[in-house]
Design a protein around this motif. Structure first.
Motif, PDB file in Angstrom:
ATOM      1  N   SER A 144     -17.239   4.867   5.218  1.00 18.48           N
ATOM      2  CA  SER A 144     -17.995   3.815   6.371  1.00 18.48           C
ATOM      3  C   SER A 144     -19.198   4.496   6.890  1.00 18.48           C
ATOM      4  N   ASN A 145     -19.409   5.996   6.715  1.00 16.19           N
ATOM      5  CA  ASN A 145     -20.798   6.350   7.358  1.00 16.19           C
ATOM      6  C   ASN A 145     -21.796   5.922   6.203  1.00 16.19           C
ATOM      7  N   ALA A 146     -21.447   6.113   4.910  1.00 14.81           N
ATOM      8  CA  ALA A 146     -22.537   5.920   3.737  1.00 14.81           C
ATOM      9  C   ALA A 146     -22.802   4.191   3.621  1.00 14.81           C
ATOM     10  N   VAL A 147     -21.700   3.364   4.032  1.00 12.64           N
ATOM     11  CA  VAL A 147     -21.945   2.014   3.739  1.00 12.64           C
ATOM     12  C   VAL A 147     -21.479   1.182   5.051  1.00 12.64           C
ATOM     13  N   PRO A 148     -22.429   1.234   6.080  1.00 14.94           N
ATOM     14  CA  PRO A 148     -21.907   0.574   7.278  1.00 14.94           C
ATOM     15  C   PRO A 148     -21.584  -0.624   7.661  1.00 14.94           C
ATOM     16  N   GLY A 149     -20.707  -0.888   8.667  1.00 13.61           N
ATOM     17  CA  GLY A 149     -20.235  -2.349   8.564  1.00 13.61           C
ATOM     18  C   GLY A 149     -18.887  -2.589   7.956  1.00 13.61           C
ATOM     19  N   PRO A 150     -18.502  -3.746   8.073  1.00 13.30           N
ATOM     20  CA  PRO A 150     -17.155  -4.310   7.492  1.00 13.30           C
ATOM     21  C   PRO A 150     -17.041  -3.774   6.037  1.00 13.30           C
ATOM     22  N   ALA A 151     -18.255  -3.954   5.168  1.00 11.35           N
ATOM     23  CA  ALA A 151     -18.023  -3.463   3.963  1.00 11.35           C
ATOM     24  C   ALA A 151     -17.678  -2.073   3.811  1.00 11.35           C
ATOM     25  N   GLY A 152     -18.334  -1.247   4.572  1.00  9.94           N
ATOM     26  CA  GLY A 152     -17.702   0.269   4.386  1.00  9.94           C
ATOM     27  C   GLY A 152     -16.505   0.497   5.088  1.00  9.94           C
ATOM     28  N   GLN A 153     -16.100  -0.196   5.952  1.00 12.95           N
ATOM     29  CA  GLN A 153     -14.810  -0.275   6.582  1.00 12.95           C
ATOM     30  C   GLN A 153     -13.564  -0.590   5.475  1.00 12.95           C
ATOM     31  N   LEU A 154     -14.016  -1.742   4.763  1.00 14.13           N
ATOM     32  CA  LEU A 154     -13.123  -2.144   3.722  1.00 14.13           C
ATOM     33  C   LEU A 154     -12.974  -1.493   2.579  1.00 14.13           C
ATOM     34  N   ALA A 155     -14.181  -0.799   2.094  1.00  8.11           N
ATOM     35  CA  ALA A 155     -14.039  -0.021   1.099  1.00  8.11           C
ATOM     36  C   ALA A 155     -13.364   1.231   1.417  1.00  8.11           C
ATOM     37  N   GLY A 156     -13.494   1.765   2.615  1.00 12.23           N
ATOM     38  CA  GLY A 156     -12.810   3.082   3.069  1.00 12.23           C
ATOM     39  C   GLY A 156     -11.541   2.929   3.379  1.00 12.23           C
ATOM     40  N   LEU A 157     -10.894   1.779   3.341  1.00 17.55           N
ATOM     41  CA  LEU A 157      -9.482   1.582   3.467  1.00 17.55           C
ATOM     42  C   LEU A 157      -8.655   1.897   1.985  1.00 17.55           C
ATOM     43  N   LEU A 158      -9.285   1.757   1.108  1.00 11.09           N
ATOM     44  CA  LEU A 158      -8.539   1.909  -0.109  1.00 11.09           C
ATOM     45  C   LEU A 158      -8.923   3.160  -0.555  1.00 11.09           C
ATOM     46  N   ALA A 159      -8.215   4.282   0.385  1.00 13.51           N
ATOM     47  CA  ALA A 159      -8.393   5.778   0.126  1.00 13.51           C
ATOM     48  C   ALA A 159      -7.476   5.950  -1.085  1.00 13.51           C
ATOM     49  N   PRO A 160      -7.504   7.327  -1.823  1.00 14.41           N
ATOM     50  CA  PRO A 160      -6.615   7.457  -2.925  1.00 14.41           C
ATOM     51  C   PRO A 160      -5.233   7.178  -2.901  1.00 14.41           C
ATOM     52  N   GLU A 161      -4.566   7.744  -1.507  1.00 18.93           N
ATOM     53  CA  GLU A 161      -3.237   7.137  -1.292  1.00 18.93           C
ATOM     54  C   GLU A 161      -2.705   5.866  -1.419  1.00 18.93           C
ATOM     55  N   SER A 162      -3.962   5.066  -0.878  1.00 16.22           N
ATOM     56  CA  SER A 162      -3.675   3.558  -0.816  1.00 16.22           C
ATOM     57  C   SER A 162      -3.749   2.955  -2.380  1.00 16.22           C
ATOM     58  N   ALA A 163      -4.873   3.635  -3.279  1.00 17.38           N
ATOM     59  CA  ALA A 163      -4.932   3.337  -4.430  1.00 17.38           C
ATOM     60  C   ALA A 163      -3.458   3.417  -5.232  1.00 17.38           C
ATOM     61  N   ARG A 164      -3.017   4.693  -4.848  1.00 11.13           N
ATOM     62  CA  ARG A 164      -1.733   4.863  -5.733  1.00 11.13           C
ATOM     63  C   ARG A 164      -0.469   3.944  -5.321  1.00 11.13           C
ATOM     64  N   PHE A 165      -0.682   3.490  -3.980  1.00 11.75           N
ATOM     65  CA  PHE A 165       0.457   2.531  -3.564  1.00 11.75           C
ATOM     66  C   PHE A 165       0.342   1.249  -4.464  1.00 11.75           C
ATOM     67  N   VAL A 166      -1.021   0.777  -4.333  1.00 10.34           N
ATOM     68  CA  VAL A 166      -1.422  -0.421  -5.050  1.00 10.34           C
ATOM     69  C   VAL A 166      -0.948  -0.433  -6.439  1.00 10.34           C
ATOM     70  N   ALA A 167      -1.111   0.831  -7.109  1.00  8.65           N
ATOM     71  CA  ALA A 167      -1.021   1.122  -8.632  1.00  8.65           C
ATOM     72  C   ALA A 167       0.608   1.041  -8.754  1.00  8.65           C
ATOM     73  N   ASN A 168       1.391   1.530  -7.878  1.00  9.03           N
ATOM     74  CA  ASN A 168       2.652   1.555  -7.555  1.00  9.03           C
ATOM     75  C   ASN A 168       3.437   0.047  -7.565  1.00  9.03           C
ATOM     76  N   LEU A 169       2.780  -0.825  -6.831  1.00  6.26           N
ATOM     77  CA  LEU A 169       3.258  -2.049  -6.562  1.00  6.26           C
ATOM     78  C   LEU A 169       2.867  -2.877  -7.798  1.00  6.26           C
ATOM     79  N   LEU A 170       1.598  -2.796  -8.669  1.00  8.63           N
ATOM     80  CA  LEU A 170       1.377  -3.411  -9.612  1.00  8.63           C
ATOM     81  C   LEU A 170       2.395  -3.257 -10.930  1.00  8.63           C
ATOM     82  N   ASP A 171       2.642  -1.553 -10.958  1.00  7.23           N
ATOM     83  CA  ASP A 171       3.825  -1.133 -12.133  1.00  7.23           C
ATOM     84  C   ASP A 171       4.994  -2.043 -11.769  1.00  7.23           C
TER      85      ASP A 171
END
Length: 187
Positions: A130-157
């Motif tokens: 969110s520091n590199a990409v200001p505003g809502p786009a940076g906040q949204l991108a920042g929400l998919l941290a590695p831990e969250s990406a692993r949760f999404v991968a598990n849900l897909l599986d």
């Protein structure tokens, strides 16, 4: 190369527009709008398209992706060795997310520029993005941290089981998410 129609929401405000879009995977405008309508989109008589959030219609719940005829799979991104099935697309997206999460975690640990002293270690990724990409786009991108990406991968599986190539229905949202992940990473 596969071409498809992407619908964009035409909702406008004084200082911007809605950024919602729908990748339909078809090159036929009527099929694209029919697919969008099943997801809650609305086409105004003047030809403008509106996402579910701006159309007043909720998306369909519990829609599944199933083969229409034996041997015919829903449109997805073909793999290098031929065409992929809906289940293999979901599996590939889960694996891509895990690989990216592992690589990002290693980078977070090794690269000191991510180490922020004023926030907890769990928020390094979110704050850095969110520091590199200001505003809502940076906040949204920042929400998919590695831990969250692993949760999404598990849900897909969980939406596919071993050997269910074209047999078991897959929730439409899982397939569409997986297909968007695979397509986005192949661009």
């Amino acid at each position: 190369m596969t071409m498809g129609i992407t619908l964009n929401c035409n909702q406008q405000w004084a200082h911007g527009t809605c950024a919602t879009s729908l990748i339909t995977g078809t090159s036929n405008p009527d099929e694209a709008r029919a697919a969008a309508q099943r997801q809650g989109w609305r086409t105004h008589p003047d030809g403008q398209d509106y996402c579910p959030g701006h159309s007043g219609r909720p998306p369909l719940i519990d829609a599944n992706v199933v083969p229409l005829r034996p041997g015919q799979e829903p449109a997805s991104t073909p793999q290098a060795g031929g065409s992929s099935t809906a289940a293999s697309t979901v599996r590939e997206a889960a694996e891509l997310l895990r690989r990216l999460a592992d690589t990002t975690t290693a980078e977070l640990r090794a690269d000191g520029s991510w180490h922020l002293h004023h926030v907890s270690r769990e928020r390094w990724f979110m704050e850095g993005v969110s520091n590199a990409v200001p505003g809502p786009a940076g906040q949204l991108a920042g929400l998919l941290a590695p831990e969250s990406a692993r949760f999404v991968a598990n849900l897909l599986d969980r939406t596919v089981t071993p050997g269910d190539e074209g047999i078991a229905p897959i929730p439409a949202e899982a397939f569409l998410l997986a297909n968007n992940i695979v397509r986005s990473l192949r661009r």
